[in-house]
Scaffold this motif. Structure first.
Motif, short mmCIF file in Angstrom:
data_model
loop_
_atom_site.label_atom_id
_atom_site.label_comp_id
_atom_site.label_asym_id
_atom_site.label_seq_id
_atom_site.Cartn_x
_atom_site.Cartn_y
_atom_site.Cartn_z
N TYR A 1 32.70 72.08 43.09
CA TYR A 1 31.59 72.09 44.31
C TYR A 1 32.36 70.82 45.24
N CYS B 1 40.34 77.38 49.65
CA CYS B 1 38.94 76.84 49.73
C CYS B 1 38.14 77.38 48.33
N PRO B 2 38.39 78.65 48.11
CA PRO B 2 37.71 79.26 46.74
C PRO B 2 38.45 79.22 45.57
N THR C 1 35.54 71.81 46.67
CA THR C 1 35.46 72.88 47.71
C THR C 1 35.04 72.03 48.90
N THR C 2 33.86 71.20 48.95
CA THR C 2 33.60 70.63 50.02
C THR C 2 34.57 69.79 50.69
N HIS D 1 36.33 77.11 42.82
CA HIS D 1 35.46 77.83 42.28
C HIS D 1 35.74 78.74 41.34
#
Length: 89
Positions: free
Chosen positions: A66, A40-41, A69-70, A44
Motif C-alpha cells: 500500500y 501502480c498495481p 502504491t501510494t 499489490h
C-alpha cells in the motif's frame, strides 16, 4: 461507484492523449504518466502472491505494498507538475 471510477479513468486517459496529440504544441512528455498507471498495481499483485495468510486483516507485506502504491500514485500526480516547472511541457 465502479462505473463512475472507470468512466473518470477513461476521461482522464482521453484528455491525456488529446493533450499530447495536438500538433500545435508537439510535446509528448506527458505520456510518461502512463508508465505510472501501468506500474501502480504491481506492488499489490506481488503482496497478494507473497502473503500467505489471506484471512488476516493486515500484514507487513500488504502494508508495504500500500505504501509503494501510494508513492506511485503521488508520483503520477507530481510528474506533470515537475514537467510544468521545468517548462518541458
Amino acid at each position: 461507484a465502479l462505473v463512475a471510477l472507470s468512466f473518470s479513468g477513461a476521461i482522464g486517459l482521453t484528455f491525456l492523449m488529446l493533450g499530447c496529440a495536438l500538433e500545435y504544441y508537439g510535446v509528448y512528455w506527458p505520456l510518461f504518466v502512463l508508465l505510472f498507471y501501468f506500474v501502480c498495481p504491481i506492488p499489490h499483485f506481488i503482496a497478494k502472491r507473497v502473503s500467505e495468510d489471506s484471512e488476516a486483516a493486515s500484514s507487513a507485506c500488504r502494508e508495504l505494498a500500500y505504501f509503494f502504491t501510494t508513492g506511485i500514485v503521488v508520483s503520477a500526480f507530481g510528474f506533470p507538475i515537475i514537467l510544468a516547472r521545468v517548462e518541458a511541457v
